[in-house]
Design a protein around this motif. Structure first.
Motif, mmCIF file in Angstrom:
data_model
loop_
_atom_site.group_PDB
_atom_site.id
_atom_site.type_symbol
_atom_site.label_atom_id
_atom_site.label_comp_id
_atom_site.label_asym_id
_atom_site.label_seq_id
_atom_site.Cartn_x
_atom_site.Cartn_y
_atom_site.Cartn_z
ATOM 1 N N ARG A 45 33.280 27.786 6.386
ATOM 2 C CA ARG A 45 32.651 26.708 5.647
ATOM 3 C C ARG A 45 31.649 27.300 4.672
ATOM 4 N NH1 ARG A 45 33.698 21.303 6.873
ATOM 5 N NH2 ARG A 45 32.363 21.211 5.072
ATOM 6 N N ASN A 46 31.708 26.860 3.442
ATOM 7 C CA ASN A 46 30.750 27.276 2.441
ATOM 8 C C ASN A 46 29.770 26.124 2.271
ATOM 9 O OD1 ASN A 46 29.314 28.208 0.303
ATOM 10 N ND2 ASN A 46 31.086 28.826 -0.903
ATOM 11 N N ALA A 49 28.645 25.231 -1.334
ATOM 12 C CA ALA A 49 29.650 24.497 -2.110
ATOM 13 C C ALA A 49 29.689 23.036 -1.680
ATOM 14 C CB ALA A 49 31.016 25.140 -1.939
ATOM 15 N N ASP A 50 29.533 22.764 -0.389
ATOM 16 C CA ASP A 50 29.492 21.388 0.085
ATOM 17 C C ASP A 50 28.294 20.644 -0.497
ATOM 18 O OD1 ASP A 50 31.776 21.643 1.579
ATOM 19 O OD2 ASP A 50 30.732 21.991 3.476
ATOM 20 N N ASP A 52 26.605 21.390 -3.246
ATOM 21 C CA ASP A 52 26.784 21.234 -4.696
ATOM 22 C C ASP A 52 27.748 20.100 -5.014
ATOM 23 O OD1 ASP A 52 25.033 23.266 -5.203
ATOM 24 O OD2 ASP A 52 26.584 24.799 -5.546
ATOM 25 N N ALA A 53 28.722 19.875 -4.149
ATOM 26 C CA ALA A 53 29.703 18.816 -4.380
ATOM 27 C C ALA A 53 29.191 17.454 -3.918
ATOM 28 C CB ALA A 53 31.008 19.149 -3.658
ATOM 29 N N GLY A 54 28.002 17.420 -3.329
ATOM 30 C CA GLY A 54 27.427 16.155 -2.894
ATOM 31 C C GLY A 54 27.824 15.749 -1.494
ATOM 32 N N ARG A 55 28.499 16.642 -0.773
ATOM 33 C CA ARG A 55 28.870 16.339 0.610
ATOM 34 C C ARG A 55 27.765 16.823 1.553
ATOM 35 N NH1 ARG A 55 33.917 18.375 -1.453
ATOM 36 N NH2 ARG A 55 33.409 20.406 -0.591
#
Length: 64
Positions: A45-46, A49-50, A52-55
């Protein structure tokens, strides 16, 4: 065959045999589960990146 040609072919054959033995030994070494990377075959899991993507980032706390 001259002695120089014999030594050159002997050196080449020794190099090939040693490389083959090392490759077989490395493959045998990696067959054992304890010698593999702990995340081998699992998706990492990054978190950045999660985020930054709003997750929401995954919770890694142990379940009580």
């Amino acid at each position: 065959m001259t002695s120089t040609g014999f030594l050159a072919s002997q050196n080449l054959m020794t190099l090939v045999l040693v490389a083959a033995i090392v490759a077989i030994g490395f493959a045998y070494f990696l067959r054992k589960r304890s010698n593999r990377h702990p995340l081998d075959g699992r998706q990492e899991r990054n978190v950045a990146a999660d985020l930054d993507a709003g997750r929401k980032a995954p919770d890694h706390s142990p379940k009580l």
